[in-house]
Design a protein around this motif. Sequence first.
Motif, PDB file in Angstrom:
ATOM      1  N   PRO A  82       0.765  -1.131   0.136  1.00 49.06           N
ATOM      2  CA  PRO A  82      -0.027  -0.385   0.363  1.00 49.06           C
ATOM      3  C   PRO A  82       1.055   1.196   0.052  1.00 49.06           C
ATOM      4  O   PRO A  82       0.279   2.120  -0.525  1.00 49.06           O
ATOM      5  N   GLU A  83       1.831   0.879   0.612  1.00 54.04           N
ATOM      6  CA  GLU A  83       3.077   2.607   0.689  1.00 54.04           C
ATOM      7  C   GLU A  83       3.614   2.627  -0.698  1.00 54.04           C
ATOM      8  O   GLU A  83       4.034   3.926  -1.231  1.00 54.04           O
ATOM      9  N   GLY A  84       3.941   2.130  -1.825  1.00 53.22           N
ATOM     10  CA  GLY A  84       4.218   2.078  -3.125  1.00 53.22           C
ATOM     11  C   GLY A  84       5.242   1.758  -2.871  1.00 53.22           C
ATOM     12  O   GLY A  84       6.023   0.837  -2.118  1.00 53.22           O
ATOM     13  N   ALA A  85       5.803   1.928  -4.854  1.00 53.40           N
ATOM     14  CA  ALA A  85       7.230   1.045  -4.864  1.00 53.40           C
ATOM     15  C   ALA A  85       8.769   1.733  -3.964  1.00 53.40           C
ATOM     16  O   ALA A  85       8.101   2.897  -4.196  1.00 53.40           O
ATOM     17  N   ASP A  86       9.095   0.857  -4.161  1.00 54.11           N
ATOM     18  CA  ASP A  86      10.577   1.637  -3.496  1.00 54.11           C
ATOM     19  C   ASP A  86      11.338   1.934  -4.055  1.00 54.11           C
ATOM     20  O   ASP A  86      12.057   3.210  -4.303  1.00 54.11           O
ATOM     21  N   ALA A  87      11.213   1.856  -5.419  1.00 56.32           N
ATOM     22  CA  ALA A  87      12.034   2.958  -6.746  1.00 56.32           C
ATOM     23  C   ALA A  87      11.108   2.854  -8.348  1.00 56.32           C
ATOM     24  O   ALA A  87      10.684   1.809  -8.299  1.00 56.32           O
ATOM     25  N   VAL A  88      10.973   3.775  -8.825  1.00 58.49           N
ATOM     26  CA  VAL A  88      10.860   4.029  -9.958  1.00 58.49           C
ATOM     27  C   VAL A  88      12.066   4.337 -11.027  1.00 58.49           C
ATOM     28  O   VAL A  88      12.521   4.906 -10.756  1.00 58.49           O
ATOM     29  N   ILE A  89      12.211   3.581 -12.469  1.00 61.53           N
ATOM     30  CA  ILE A  89      13.262   3.979 -13.199  1.00 61.53           C
ATOM     31  C   ILE A  89      11.693   3.961 -14.214  1.00 61.53           C
ATOM     32  O   ILE A  89      11.302   3.497 -15.681  1.00 61.53           O
ATOM     33  N   GLU A  90      12.534   5.504 -14.535  1.00 60.88           N
ATOM     34  CA  GLU A  90      10.889   6.184 -15.439  1.00 60.88           C
ATOM     35  C   GLU A  90      11.726   6.350 -17.042  1.00 60.88           C
ATOM     36  O   GLU A  90      13.021   6.897 -16.985  1.00 60.88           O
ATOM     37  N   MET A  91      11.568   4.921 -18.127  1.00 54.97           N
ATOM     38  CA  MET A  91      11.957   5.752 -18.935  1.00 54.97           C
ATOM     39  C   MET A  91      11.523   6.174 -20.004  1.00 54.97           C
ATOM     40  O   MET A  91      12.278   5.790 -21.764  1.00 54.97           O
ATOM     41  N   SER A  92      10.403   7.080 -19.686  1.00 54.39           N
ATOM     42  CA  SER A  92       9.347   7.073 -21.655  1.00 54.39           C
ATOM     43  C   SER A  92       9.325   8.325 -21.061  1.00 54.39           C
ATOM     44  O   SER A  92       9.613   9.225 -22.313  1.00 54.39           O
ATOM     45  N   ARG A 124       6.852   5.048  -2.664  1.00 50.53           N
ATOM     46  CA  ARG A 124       6.836   5.072  -1.956  1.00 50.53           C
ATOM     47  C   ARG A 124       7.319   7.055  -1.280  1.00 50.53           C
ATOM     48  O   ARG A 124       8.759   7.055  -1.957  1.00 50.53           O
ATOM     49  N   PRO A 125       7.130   7.298   0.304  1.00 55.35           N
ATOM     50  CA  PRO A 125       7.966   7.802   0.574  1.00 55.35           C
ATOM     51  C   PRO A 125       9.615   7.601   1.095  1.00 55.35           C
ATOM     52  O   PRO A 125       9.357   6.699   0.780  1.00 55.35           O
TER      53      PRO A 125
END
Length: 344
Positions: free
Chosen positions: A230-240, A254-255
């Motif tokens: 529920p807190e969200g992902a630990d890391a986002v790899i934004e490729m777009s 996540r925060p």
Amino acid sequence: MKAILKTSRARGASYKDVEVPVINKDELLIRVTAASISPGDLAIHNHAGPGFATPTLPFIFGQEFCGEVVEIGSLAKGFDKGDFVSVESHIFCGVCGQCRNDQRHICQNLRVIGRDVPGGLAEYAAVPARCAWKHTDASLKDIGAIMEPFGSSVHAVLSEDLVGRTVLISGCAPQGLFAAGIAKAAGAKRVVAMDASAYRRKLALRMGADTAIDPSEGGCLAGVSKVCGPEGADAVIEMSGAQKAVALGLKALRPGGRFVAFGLPVSNLSLDYAGDIVKRGLRLEGVAGREIFRSWYKMESLLKSGAVDPRPAITHTFPLKDFKKAFALINSKDKKCGKVMITP
Ligand SMILES: [Zn+2]
């Protein structure tokens, strides 16, 4: 030799006969065995797109390629004729502050092969010896052309420990596909891939993503929470670099999580800077290119050990003369392709 040239300030390119390049003393002449089409190549071909700047015409483009050394400049040490090499397209100066602090990939005087100097969509290319990666055997010969983009994904994903972490890969063009496989190999607990193309979502699953979601469908954030907690992902790899994907990625994190900004937007983005970044304590990391050559050592190890197999992401190969088919495929609306290769 045959080469793909940009000959006009308009969309498209030409297949022409040109002179084989004459090398400088610090350069190698490479007989190109394979090239792959990069986002930068696409921008030059389309005469539009992220990071596009008009080159001096006529101009041979092509940023990602590999081949065989056929000629060696008198100051180019460490190579023999017949060596198989992949090319690092970033020509670093070696003397600026970044270069002297082990950050050659963001050199202050950076020039790019295939953007600022002639590239590899041709039968032969001249490259500075310091930009050639010599393979020790032929085991990666079939994927030598994708070493460079694979290295960018290695840099983006592995700048921080991912063991036991949940990761959202935003955008499943080839960089995102590679990133999914690398994150899994790095010990990520869950990898969620996000792309509007059903074809590319399938490729992401083949590359190792645990699940793939469509950002154009409602409930996308709920889908990330279901997998990552529920807190969200630990890391986002934004490729777009897409506006909607970046905004969604920030909210899916996540925060205190790590947001890797790699994809280039077409124009400036509109973000909830205070609400999504500052107040949630996100860590924002811009990633450009690969660490030269630290990322190359990492990728060689990942590829040779079999920890990551990038081959499922390579979906099409065209001979040089059929380059128009290759660019039309990548430009197509339904994006039914992964990495597209060109063989001179
Ligand atoms: Zn420099």
